[in-house]
Design an enzyme around this catalytic site. Structure first.
Site, mmCIF file in Angstrom:
data_model
loop_
_atom_site.group_PDB
_atom_site.id
_atom_site.type_symbol
_atom_site.label_atom_id
_atom_site.label_comp_id
_atom_site.label_asym_id
_atom_site.label_seq_id
_atom_site.Cartn_x
_atom_site.Cartn_y
_atom_site.Cartn_z
ATOM 1 N N LEU A 75 3.501 -4.635 1.060
ATOM 2 C CA LEU A 75 3.094 -5.810 0.281
ATOM 3 C C LEU A 75 2.922 -5.531 -1.210
ATOM 4 O O LEU A 75 2.404 -6.372 -1.947
ATOM 5 C CB LEU A 75 1.811 -6.404 0.873
ATOM 6 C CG LEU A 75 1.955 -6.853 2.338
ATOM 7 C CD1 LEU A 75 0.628 -7.356 2.866
ATOM 8 C CD2 LEU A 75 3.042 -7.898 2.493
ATOM 9 N N HIS A 77 4.191 -5.149 -5.062
ATOM 10 C CA HIS A 77 5.205 -5.767 -5.914
ATOM 11 C C HIS A 77 6.046 -4.687 -6.598
ATOM 12 O O HIS A 77 5.511 -3.644 -6.970
ATOM 13 C CB HIS A 77 4.542 -6.600 -7.018
ATOM 14 C CG HIS A 77 3.860 -7.819 -6.519
ATOM 15 N ND1 HIS A 77 2.576 -7.792 -6.019
ATOM 16 C CD2 HIS A 77 4.274 -9.105 -6.438
ATOM 17 C CE1 HIS A 77 2.228 -9.013 -5.656
ATOM 18 N NE2 HIS A 77 3.232 -9.826 -5.895
ATOM 19 N N ASP A 127 5.248 21.019 1.349
ATOM 20 C CA ASP A 127 6.604 21.237 1.869
ATOM 21 C C ASP A 127 7.225 22.510 1.308
ATOM 22 O O ASP A 127 7.835 23.285 2.038
ATOM 23 C CB ASP A 127 7.492 20.035 1.547
ATOM 24 C CG ASP A 127 8.913 20.233 2.037
ATOM 25 O OD1 ASP A 127 9.102 20.482 3.252
ATOM 26 O OD2 ASP A 127 9.847 20.160 1.212
#
Length: 160
Positions: A75, A77, A127
């Site tokens: 949701l 923008h 990572d």
């Protein structure tokens, strides 16, 4: 009691309409901490990692993530960011603090962009270093500061 802005009157999720909101200068600052073995931090800081400059890759990953937040968080923008800065600093001998600062001039804030940048930069550190330290942890992802918009300015007062 405050109302959740991403729920309509019947409780259904929706994207907030920001079309009538005036543009304002906005800032979002978030942080996360990557905890690791002291020898892992030493390896990162000395630039001895065989995969390359861990901190440079993490900064770039954070910047890229901020720019793509709207694609990751349903949701949010799509917004035009005017600045994204990711700083990574050692804390003691076993921790890196990742700070992300996002700015824009627009109708909606940049808190989610800052949080996304901090989290992805921290995950990138994990990572790149997991082969030497699987016990690392990413801790305490949180908003530190926001400025601008209708709700005004806010700053966390319990920073580490």
């Amino acid at each position: 009691m405050n109302k959740l802005t991403h729920l309509d009157d019947s409780g259904q999720a929706h994207m907030v309409d920001v079309g009538d909101k005036p543009d304002s200068q906005r800032l979002g600052v978030a942080e996360a901490f990557v905890r690791m073995q002291p020898n892992t931090l030493e390896l990162i800081l000395q630039g001895g990692h065989k995969k390359g400059d861990v901190l440079a890759v993490a900064r770039i990953a954070g910047i890229q993530a901020a720019k793509r937040t709207w694609e990751l968080i349903p949701l949010c923008h799509p917004i035009m960011l005017t600045s994204v800065k990711v700083d990574i600093t050692p804390i003691g001998d076993d921790c890196l603090r990742v700070e992300a600062r996002c700015k824009n001039s627009g109708q909606t804030g940049v808190e989610m962009e800052a949080l996304t940048a901090a989290s992805v930069a921290a995950l990138t550190i994990y990572d790149m270093c997991k082969a030497v330290d699987r016990g690392m942890s990413v801790d305490n992802l949180r908003l530190v500061e926001k400025a601008g918009g209708k709700s005004g300015d806010w700053r966390r007062d319990d920073t580490e």
